[in-house]
Design a protein around this motif. Structure first.
Motif, short mmCIF file in Angstrom:
data_model
loop_
_atom_site.label_atom_id
_atom_site.label_comp_id
_atom_site.label_asym_id
_atom_site.label_seq_id
_atom_site.Cartn_x
_atom_site.Cartn_y
_atom_site.Cartn_z
N SER A 74 0.79 -1.22 -0.04
CA SER A 74 -0.02 -0.01 -0.01
C SER A 74 0.84 1.35 0.11
CB SER A 74 -0.94 0.10 1.28
OG SER A 74 -0.13 0.17 2.40
N ALA A 75 2.07 1.29 -0.12
CA ALA A 75 3.08 2.18 0.34
C ALA A 75 2.93 3.24 -1.12
CB ALA A 75 4.68 1.67 0.15
N THR B 87 -3.96 -11.02 13.14
CA THR B 87 -4.42 -11.80 12.11
C THR B 87 -3.57 -12.82 11.81
OG1 THR B 87 -3.99 -10.99 10.23
CG2 THR B 87 -6.15 -10.43 11.09
N GLU B 88 -1.99 -12.78 11.83
CA GLU B 88 -0.92 -13.54 11.66
C GLU B 88 -1.21 -13.77 10.09
OE1 GLU B 88 -0.55 -16.75 14.18
OE2 GLU B 88 0.17 -15.32 15.88
N LEU B 89 -1.78 -13.17 9.41
CA LEU B 89 -1.83 -13.37 7.91
C LEU B 89 -0.35 -12.76 7.21
CD1 LEU B 89 -5.40 -12.29 6.95
CD2 LEU B 89 -4.64 -14.61 6.79
N PRO B 90 -0.18 -13.22 5.95
CA PRO B 90 0.97 -12.81 5.33
C PRO B 90 0.78 -11.21 5.25
CG PRO B 90 0.40 -14.84 4.39
CD PRO B 90 -0.72 -14.40 5.23
N SER B 91 1.80 -10.50 5.16
CA SER B 91 1.83 -9.08 5.01
C SER B 91 1.25 -8.52 3.59
CB SER B 91 3.11 -8.62 5.16
OG SER B 91 4.10 -8.85 4.57
N PHE B 92 1.72 -9.76 2.63
CA PHE B 92 1.24 -9.35 1.27
C PHE B 92 -0.27 -9.36 1.46
CE2 PHE B 92 -0.37 -11.23 -2.65
CZ PHE B 92 0.24 -10.61 -3.50
N THR C 186 -1.54 -6.10 3.40
CA THR C 186 -1.33 -4.61 2.60
C THR C 186 -1.88 -4.60 1.27
OG1 THR C 186 0.98 -5.42 1.79
CG2 THR C 186 1.02 -4.27 3.83
N LEU C 187 -2.14 -5.67 0.65
CA LEU C 187 -2.76 -5.75 -0.56
C LEU C 187 -4.12 -5.39 -0.50
CD1 LEU C 187 -3.18 -6.51 -3.64
CD2 LEU C 187 -3.79 -8.81 -2.99
N GLY C 188 -5.07 -5.68 0.77
CA GLY C 188 -6.00 -5.33 1.05
C GLY C 188 -6.32 -3.82 1.44
N THR C 189 -5.12 -3.43 2.08
CA THR C 189 -5.03 -1.90 2.37
C THR C 189 -4.75 -1.02 0.97
OG1 THR C 189 -4.07 -2.33 4.47
CG2 THR C 189 -3.79 -0.07 3.51
N PHE C 190 -3.99 -1.64 0.05
CA PHE C 190 -3.98 -1.07 -1.35
C PHE C 190 -5.12 -0.82 -1.96
CE2 PHE C 190 -3.65 -2.24 -5.52
CZ PHE C 190 -2.94 -1.20 -6.16
N GLY D 221 -0.15 3.35 8.87
CA GLY D 221 0.85 2.24 8.95
C GLY D 221 0.53 1.48 10.15
N ALA D 222 0.01 1.88 11.39
CA ALA D 222 -0.20 1.47 12.56
C ALA D 222 -1.39 0.21 12.22
CB ALA D 222 -0.69 2.32 13.83
N PHE D 223 -2.32 0.67 11.47
CA PHE D 223 -3.38 -0.45 10.94
C PHE D 223 -2.71 -1.41 10.42
CE2 PHE D 223 -6.14 -1.89 7.96
CZ PHE D 223 -7.16 -2.30 8.50
N ASN D 224 -1.70 -1.31 9.39
CA ASN D 224 -1.03 -2.65 8.83
C ASN D 224 -0.59 -3.46 9.67
OD1 ASN D 224 -2.20 -2.09 6.06
ND2 ASN D 224 -0.12 -0.74 5.74
N GLY D 225 0.13 -2.75 10.51
CA GLY D 225 0.98 -3.57 11.54
C GLY D 225 0.14 -4.41 12.60
N PHE D 226 -1.07 -3.70 13.13
CA PHE D 226 -1.90 -4.14 14.11
C PHE D 226 -2.59 -5.44 13.30
CE2 PHE D 226 -6.22 -4.53 15.63
CZ PHE D 226 -5.78 -4.57 16.97
#
Length: 346
Positions: free
Chosen positions: A83-84, A131-136, A139-143, A121-126
């Protein structure tokens, strides 16, 4: 062999030669690549070595490098942020629309934008931690959400896909000086983003190499379970890394806004891959636990030299993506070779 001789032999074994230290540096491969790219365009593009051309290259590198630094730290910590790219646009949109709609000083919008990007950013990290889902996936959802929000909210508020001009608002000249001014040195103009970029590299390098937080970043990227077992605050570290990406997005977003005073809501899509490419070219491993802020800066510089060198050489810019992909592949292979050599000399 007596005890004294044995001790001396052990110390010699533990000593690290300058060659071993050099081969162990994550950015070594990217530095070699940067030299090769520089020599290449210096030979094929007559105007490449001009001071004005250097200014253009550094500006192009800085617009990528500002984001590549926190993205590199995040990758060292073992995570990604897709999502950057759109977060940069979100930062600019929030700052512009809040200032315009609230008829406030633009610095109010700048402050609100900082809070929003840090919150994203805090939302992504939280979400990653809970959830322990992959960051991919996270952050794809956030994107996707930010892409939709950028377009939908801008059309809802302004009626178009771009924001209204804020150039005549109070505080705009001062904010423009901070985020989008030009500094003249020796008759050549250099954008202030170069200073922002270098400052971020210095701070990030200090964090990685001189602080306990830096040890935490390398530890969670290497093995988060082992890091947690020895007391490393894994969740807090990763949330902090994602907030660092938010900080970079805020700086880049304000530069985007105060350079043009209006923002197109669809910008930024695809830039996240460029930030990741710059970090990987700079020596960061996809698997985490290895890399440097300086390497990401060199990767961004290679990007700047390539994107502008093709123009200076008067080649078809359609070839840019080919060169970028070739550099990514070659840099990854070179970095892998350097690491193997470093391990073999230990």
């Amino acid at each position: 062999m007596n005890a004294t001789q044995a001790k001396a032999a052990d110390e010699r074994i533990l000593q690290t030669s300058p060659l071993q230290k050099l081969l162990g540096r994550p950015e070594l491969g990217s530095v070699v690549g940067a030299i090769a790219v520089f020599v290449f365009f210096a030979f094929f593009a007559d105007s490449f070595l001009r001071a004005s051309s250097l200014s253009t290259v550094l500006y192009a590198a800085s617009t990528i490098g500002i984001m590549a630094v926190p993205v590199a730290l995040l990758m060292i910590g073992g995570e990604f942020d897709l999502s950057a790219g759109v977060m940069v646009t979100s930062s600019a949109l929030v700052s512009s629309m809040f200032s315009y709609q609230m008829t406030a000083n633009v610095w109010v919008g700048v402050g609100v934008s900082l809070l929003v990007t840090l919150a994203i950013g805090a939302f992504n990290g939280f979400m990653l931690a809970r959830t322990e889902l992959p960051s991919f996936i996270i952050t794809l959802g956030t994107f996707l959400m930010l892409t939709g929000l950028n377009l939908g909210f801008t059309k809802l508020v302004d009626g178009t896909v771009s924001t209204k001009s804020i150039a005549d608002m109070e505080g705009f000249p001062a904010a423009q000086d901070v985020f989008a001014s030009t500094i003249t040195i020796g008759g050549v103009g250099f954008k202030v983003t170069i200073l922002w970029w270098l400052a971020l590299v210095a701070v990030a390098s200090w964090i990685l190499l001189r602080t306990r937080a830096g040890n935490w970043i390398f530890a969670v990227g290497g093995n988060k379970d082992a890091a947690r077992a020895v007391g490393v605050p894994v969740t807090r570290t990763k949330i902090g890394l994602y907030m660092g990406v938010g900080l970079g997005a805020w700086i880049s977003g304000q530069h985007l806004l105060f350079s043009y005073d209006v923002v197109q809501s669809g910008e930024g899509v695809g830039n996240e891959l460029i930030y990741i490419i710059a970090a990987v070219i700079g020596g960061c491993l996809i698997t985490g636990g290895y890399g440097s802020a300086v390497g990401s800066a060199v990767g961004a510089f290679i990007f700047g030299m390539t994107s502008k060198g093709i123009v200076f050489a008067e080649w078809n810019p359609d070839w840019f993506k080919f060169f970028l992909g070739a550099m990514l592949l070659l840099a990854t292979l070179l970095n892998a070779w350097v690491r193997k050599r470093a391990e073999a000399t230990k």
